[in-house]
Design an enzyme around this catalytic site. Structure first.
Site, short mmCIF file in Angstrom:
data_model
loop_
_atom_site.label_atom_id
_atom_site.label_comp_id
_atom_site.label_asym_id
_atom_site.label_seq_id
_atom_site.Cartn_x
_atom_site.Cartn_y
_atom_site.Cartn_z
N GLN A 1 -21.66 30.20 42.46
CA GLN A 1 -21.29 31.58 42.15
C GLN A 1 -22.19 32.20 41.08
OE1 GLN A 1 -19.49 33.21 44.03
NE2 GLN A 1 -18.44 31.58 45.13
N LYS B 1 -24.36 32.52 50.17
CA LYS B 1 -23.67 33.35 49.18
C LYS B 1 -24.65 34.30 48.48
CE LYS B 1 -20.21 29.81 48.17
NZ LYS B 1 -18.96 30.27 48.82
N ASP C 1 -22.35 23.22 39.20
CA ASP C 1 -22.08 23.93 40.44
C ASP C 1 -22.43 25.40 40.19
OD1 ASP C 1 -21.03 25.40 42.51
OD2 ASP C 1 -19.09 24.38 42.54
N CYS D 1 -9.85 27.15 47.87
CA CYS D 1 -10.39 25.81 47.63
C CYS D 1 -10.31 25.40 46.17
CB CYS D 1 -11.84 25.68 48.14
SG CYS D 1 -11.99 25.94 49.89
N HIS E 1 -14.04 24.37 42.17
CA HIS E 1 -13.88 24.44 43.63
C HIS E 1 -13.74 22.99 44.11
CE1 HIS E 1 -15.25 24.94 47.82
NE2 HIS E 1 -15.06 26.23 47.68
C1 LIG Z 1 -17.87 27.61 42.89
C2 LIG Z 1 -18.10 27.13 44.28
N1 LIG Z 1 -18.56 25.89 44.49
C3 LIG Z 1 -18.80 25.42 45.72
C4 LIG Z 1 -18.59 26.17 46.84
C5 LIG Z 1 -18.85 25.58 48.18
O1 LIG Z 1 -19.91 26.21 48.80
P1 LIG Z 1 -20.31 25.79 50.28
O2 LIG Z 1 -19.10 26.02 51.11
O3 LIG Z 1 -21.44 26.70 50.62
O4 LIG Z 1 -20.70 24.35 50.24
C6 LIG Z 1 -18.10 27.47 46.68
C7 LIG Z 1 -17.82 28.30 47.88
O5 LIG Z 1 -16.85 28.98 48.01
C8 LIG Z 1 -17.85 27.95 45.38
O6 LIG Z 1 -17.37 29.19 45.18
#
Ligand SMILES: Cc1ncc(COP(=O)(O)O)c(C=O)c1O
Lengths: 118, 405
Positions: free
Chosen positions: B195, B218, B192, B360, B115
């Protein structure tokens, strides 16, 4: 939103491809969805005599490009520079949310960039 | 997983909603909304320095969630930092640790399936310091390729995702970490887990990463709350990222000393009510059980993949691992040559909410050679009936856009 007129422009878009001996061309993309359009034109004495577009787009941006290129043919460059969002909405004749409006406006943005570059 | 939908008030307002965008954000159960209201109606005071009862109550509730979060991932409470979201948690590491340790000649390693939240901060860190950013590729099924030839003694940071938010790929983090530490014992590993934590049991000690980031919103919790977990010895060495109230120990005209972690990294008033309600989300997920949640999503994913194949065959191209054991409840796809925007819009006419775009993850979409995909994703409240409605709505896409009139 998916009215028959719009769908028919999507299935058989007018002016799809390239013009021979373009005066100018431009590539523009929408960072939100990754759509892009390449617009090429032939101009003489401030009049757009031929125009064509290429690119991958959704129904709305393809139909907008098809309708707008039809409209632009034979028009004066400075008149095309005056067109705005409400013109495109009228041209399509459908209601658009904020996200889809960006799709609809991409061809106009490209047209105005290319007109401006002449 | 009986009657879970009745726990979510949104379905009282929208009984026909088929919500297939939990990867973007999860719906909120009643217990979370009630906890948020409880804070705002019963003890909505600032935390820490209030000497009156409701401030003490708020502080106690807030700190209890730190402890709860720690238990949830098998960590210690003083290793849990509250941020705004995953993005801010990762930026905190990039700014605080990254900018103090990266030197000429170092390398940063990340992957093509990240992401932007776990890609752009490292890319910018690399640009600023003139160091190499190496990007691990995927194979044709969407599994990460081996890191063996990528990680070297010069690799200072490895930043990767536990689960791809597009492909659904569940990366073998334990093996990757073990291998990375053999290749370079000094490496710092940032996971990260945005998910992963919402969908399966995650144990920070067993995984042995150095940092883990995830978002409350999430996992049925409120927006505005993220979690950064880090190993205490690393947090101790890190300079503050934001300066101001709450994070200081003593301030004079000449100098300022800072608090220990986690407070050192929590400048200013946090999202107090949201953190407290996040605690209710953790309890809610625990009451169902993380293993049950994972099993449910696995079952749904298998069902969805089978039904999509049965119904649409070659009309649909699903990205990511084809085996539901290796993937989370995320199904990104292309439907013939129809633009993903149009797919999403036509599905919305049947109240089926999916996402369309690059999610993203632009480098990944470039790698897959498509500008955009449509994505359906599942969570605790998703049912097979929802998937049937999704299939039916997709049939409608075919009728509207693929049959010539
Ligand atoms: C794998 C992953 N990392 C990071 C994020 C970013 O999360 P946030 O927008 O809550 O900072 C997301 C959100 O879609 C994600 O799916």
């Amino acid at each position: 939103m998916y009215e028959e007129v719009i769908l028919s422009h999507y299935r058989n878009p007018h002016n799809k491809g390239t013009v021979s001996a373009p005066t100018s061309s431009v590539h523009k993309s929408n960072p939100l969805c990754g759509d892009s359009i390449t617009l090429s034109i032939v101009e003489s004495d401030g009049i757009i005599t031929d125009i064509a577009f290429e690119g991958e787009g959704c129904v709305i941006s393809t139909a907008a490009a098809s309708l707008l290129t039809d409209y632009a043919k034979g028009k004066k460059k400075e008149d095309l520079m005056k067109l705005d969002a409400s013109f495109i909405i009228d041209l399509l004749g459908i209601e658009l949310g904020a996200t889809r409006l960006k799709c609809a406006l991409l061809p106009l943005e490209a047209l105005q960039v290319v007109c401006n570059s002449l | 997983m009986h009657n879970i939908k009745s726990d979510f008030p949104i379905f009282e307002h929208l009984p026909n909603l088929v919500y297939l965008d939990s990867t973007a954000t999860a719906l909120k159960p009643r217990v979370v909304i009630e906890k948020l209201t409880e804070y705002y109606t019963q003890y909505s005071a600032n935390i820490y320095r209030g000497l009156y009862r409701i401030s003490e109550k708020a502080t106690q509730e807030f700190e209890a969630v730190r402890e709860h979060t720690a238990r949830f991932i098998n960590a210690k409470p003083n290793e849990v930092i509250f941020t705004r979201n995953t993005t801010e948690a990762i930026n905190l590491i990039a700014y605080s640790l990254g900018r103090s340790i990266i030197q000429e000649g170092d390398e940063i390693v990340t992957t093509i399936m990240e992401h932007h939240a776990n890609f752009v901060p490292w890319q910018q860190l690399a640009f600023e310091n003139g160091v190499d950013l190496k990007v691990v590729d995927i194979d044709d099924e969407g599994n990460l390729q081996s890191l063996d030839t990528v990680i070297t003694k010069r690799t200072k940071l490895l930043a990767l995702t536990a689960i791809s938010n597009v492909l659904g790929t569940i990366n073998p983090i334990k093996d990757i970490v073990k291998k990375a530490r053999t290749l370079n014992p000094e490496i710092i590993i940032i996971l990260d887990a945005a998910q992963a934590v919402p969908h399966m049991k995650l144990d920070v000690i067993a995984l042995d990463c150095d940092f883990i980031a995830f978002s409350s919103h999430k996992m049925c919790g409120p927006t505005g709350v993220g979690v950064l977990w880090g190993k205490q010895e690393l947090l101790q060495q890190m300079p503050p990222f934001l300066f101001g109230g709450e994070m200081i120990s003593e301030v004079s005209l000449e100098k300022t000393t800072f608090q220990n972690p986690p407070q050192r990294f929590e400048a200013g008033t946090p999202a107090i009510g949201e953190v407290i309600a996040f605690g209710a989300a953790l309890s809610y997920l625990e009451s169902i059980g993380m293993d049950t949640i994972r099993a449910h999503e696995r079952q749904l994913t298998r069902y969805a993949l089978e039904r999509l194949d049965q119904q649409f065959g070659d009309d649909i191209r699903v990205f990511g691992p084809q085996n539901e054991e290796d993937r989370a409840g995320i199904v990104a796809f292309r439907f013939r040559t129809v633009h993903p925007h149009d797919v999403a819009q036509i599905l919305d006419q049947s109240q089926v909410a999916v996402r369309a775009g690059h999610h993203c993850a632009m480098p990944l979409h470039k790698r897959l050679q498509v500008p955009a995909t449509t994505r359906a994703s599942f969570y605790v409240y998703t049912t097979e009936e929802d998937i049937e409605k999704f299939i039916k709505a997709l049939q409608n896409v075919k009728e509207v856009l693929c049959t010539r009139k």
